[in-house]
Write a protein that holds these residues in place. Structure first.
Motif, PDB file in Angstrom:
ATOM      1  N   UNK A 112       1.076  -1.043  -0.709  1.00 27.78           N
ATOM      2  CA  UNK A 112      -0.244  -0.059   0.073  1.00 27.78           C
ATOM      3  C   UNK A 112       0.890   1.350   0.038  1.00 27.78           C
ATOM      4  N   UNK A 113       0.689   2.193  -0.568  1.00 28.29           N
ATOM      5  CA  UNK A 113       1.349   3.741  -0.150  1.00 28.29           C
ATOM      6  C   UNK A 113       1.407   4.415   0.887  1.00 28.29           C
ATOM      7  N   UNK A 114       2.597   4.498   1.334  1.00 28.33           N
ATOM      8  CA  UNK A 114       3.086   4.768   2.661  1.00 28.33           C
ATOM      9  C   UNK A 114       2.859   6.409   2.929  1.00 28.33           C
ATOM     10  N   UNK A 115       2.322   6.698   2.643  1.00 27.59           N
ATOM     11  CA  UNK A 115       1.643   8.402   2.929  1.00 27.59           C
ATOM     12  C   UNK A 115       0.179   8.003   3.105  1.00 27.59           C
ATOM     13  N   UNK A 116      -0.029   9.466   3.951  1.00 28.19           N
ATOM     14  CA  UNK A 116      -1.262   9.265   5.051  1.00 28.19           C
ATOM     15  C   UNK A 116      -2.392   8.768   4.634  1.00 28.19           C
ATOM     16  N   UNK A 117      -2.614   9.666   3.690  1.00 32.09           N
ATOM     17  CA  UNK A 117      -4.354   9.418   2.899  1.00 32.09           C
ATOM     18  C   UNK A 117      -4.152   8.541   2.239  1.00 32.09           C
ATOM     19  N   UNK A 118      -3.206   8.407   0.738  1.00 30.36           N
ATOM     20  CA  UNK A 118      -3.057   6.828   0.499  1.00 30.36           C
ATOM     21  C   UNK A 118      -3.437   5.693   0.801  1.00 30.36           C
ATOM     22  N   UNK A 119      -2.857   5.549   1.763  1.00 29.80           N
ATOM     23  CA  UNK A 119      -2.793   4.426   2.709  1.00 29.80           C
ATOM     24  C   UNK A 119      -3.439   3.979   3.418  1.00 29.80           C
ATOM     25  N   UNK A 120      -4.298   5.113   3.832  1.00 27.30           N
ATOM     26  CA  UNK A 120      -6.078   4.997   5.250  1.00 27.30           C
ATOM     27  C   UNK A 120      -6.920   4.983   3.309  1.00 27.30           C
ATOM     28  N   UNK A 121      -6.874   5.531   2.340  1.00 34.31           N
ATOM     29  CA  UNK A 121      -7.639   5.029   0.875  1.00 34.31           C
ATOM     30  C   UNK A 121      -7.423   3.113   0.428  1.00 34.31           C
ATOM     31  N   UNK A 122      -6.298   3.380   0.868  1.00 36.99           N
ATOM     32  CA  UNK A 122      -5.761   1.959   0.265  1.00 36.99           C
ATOM     33  C   UNK A 122      -6.891   0.287   0.932  1.00 36.99           C
ATOM     34  N   UNK A 123      -6.696   0.652   2.476  1.00 37.01           N
ATOM     35  CA  UNK A 123      -6.744   0.539   3.885  1.00 37.01           C
ATOM     36  C   UNK A 123      -8.125  -0.060   3.380  1.00 37.01           C
ATOM     37  N   UNK A 124      -9.021   0.721   3.355  1.00 34.31           N
ATOM     38  CA  UNK A 124     -10.586   1.247   3.065  1.00 34.31           C
ATOM     39  C   UNK A 124     -11.318   1.211   1.899  1.00 34.31           C
ATOM     40  N   UNK A 184     -10.737   6.655   9.619  1.00 36.93           N
ATOM     41  CA  UNK A 184     -11.299   6.925   8.212  1.00 36.93           C
ATOM     42  C   UNK A 184     -10.192   7.620   7.404  1.00 36.93           C
ATOM     43  N   UNK A 185      -9.939   8.346   7.045  1.00 42.18           N
ATOM     44  CA  UNK A 185      -9.046   9.279   6.075  1.00 42.18           C
ATOM     45  C   UNK A 185      -8.034   8.621   6.579  1.00 42.18           C
ATOM     46  N   UNK A 186      -7.317   8.864   7.772  1.00 42.63           N
ATOM     47  CA  UNK A 186      -6.354   8.684   8.386  1.00 42.63           C
ATOM     48  C   UNK A 186      -5.918   7.216   8.795  1.00 42.63           C
ATOM     49  N   UNK A 187      -6.353   6.534   8.520  1.00 39.60           N
ATOM     50  CA  UNK A 187      -6.329   4.931   9.274  1.00 39.60           C
ATOM     51  C   UNK A 187      -4.755   4.749   8.767  1.00 39.60           C
TER      52      UNK A 187
END
Length: 298
Positions: free
Chosen positions: A48-60, A75-78
């Protein structure tokens, strides 16, 4: 002598037990988990991407498809630390977003942003095993320094909100990239004195795909009014914001709003969105695994 040997053997056995317990404790997600029958599950590595928002997006995305479950309120900071249920023994591998396509041979799967997937020769519609819907929360935006309401900015915004751009996105990307402009125009704004802009150059920082490609359409629209669009291509998620914040470049077009808001908070920059242009659905791509079978049965 026999008594001495006995204590030596006992000490060796105790040391071996301690080492075994220590190694087990340090295994983390890399240690195979036992299923209901007592057998061990293989570790499924997902990048998954390691930047905060894109990691959260991937986990979601993984959560929406039943692969993991995040704690309530994540949410978007998961982050991966928010995973509370992991039925498939998934190990989350964090990496720079741009590198994930190159890492596929070493991973079971990876969640990849569409722009990096396209740039790597992947088709998000045909090659992804799972793909997001067109959530407006992740629309890619045109961004400028806070307070910059110049005629150049309005002219560039109008060009990107044109029917020509919307049609290009639909035809070029066939669902891999989706326009979110609700009422496309002819590419020009009544608020701009285009004669006053003749001979001027508007600079914009962008990622190669699809942003720079889309900007080429806007460039033609502006050229018809004798305005030059200088498209500066970058391959990272940092410099396009710093050059806007320091005034080197007028605007950028490469990111979604959650990423920009987090970037401003982390770096003390003052950059604002002026328009949402398109969405790039994030997808799950196969690496060592070519189907979802490893994530559909225990």
């Amino acid at each position: 002598m026999k008594k001495h040997n006995y204590f030596v053997k006992l000490a060796a056995l105790a040391l071996a037990l301690v080492l075994t317990l220590s190694l087990t404790a340090c295994g983390g997600n890399s240690t195979p988990a036992a299923d209901g029958d007592g057998d061990t599950q293989p570790v499924i590595k997902i990048g998954v991407p390691n930047d905060t928002t894109n990691e959260a997006r991937a986990l979601l995305l993984l959560q929406e498809n039943g692969i993991i479950k995040l704690k309530d309120g994540a949410g978007i900071t998961a982050t991966k630390n928010d995973i509370v249920e992991n039925p498939y023994n998934v190990e989350i591998v964090e990496a720079e977003a741009a590198q994930l396509p190159n890492m596929l041979p070493d991973l079971d799967y990876a969640v990849i942003n569409s722009n990096y997937a396209i740039n790597a020769g992947l088709n998000p519609v045909n090659d992804s095993l799972l793909i997001e819907g067109s959530s407006s929360a992740y629309a890619n935006i045109l961004a400028v320094k806070e307070g910059n309401e110049s005629a150049q900015v309005v002219a560039l915004k109008a060009a990107l909100e044109s029917k020509q751009v919307a049609d290009f996105i639909a035809e070029k990307y066939a669902g891999s990239v989706i326009s979110v402009v609700e009422n496309p125009t002819d590419g020009y704004s009544d608020q701009v004195d285009y004669d006053a802009l003749k001979g001027q150059t508007i600079s914009v920082a962008a990622s190669p795909t699809p942003h720079a490609e889309i900007l080429e359409v806007a460039k033609e629209i502006l050229a018809a009014k004798d305005i030059t669009l200088d498209i500066q291509v970058y391959n990272d998620y940092v410099v396009p914001n710093t050059v806007v914040d320091d005034g080197t470049v007028t605007a950028n077009y490469f990111q979604h709003l959650p990423y920009l808001e987090d970037f401003n908070a982390q770096n003390g920059t003052h950059i604002a969105s002026v328009a949402a242009i398109h969405v790039e659905p994030m997808g799950l791509y196969g690496g060592k695994q070519t189907t979802l079978d490893a994530l559909s049965a225990q």
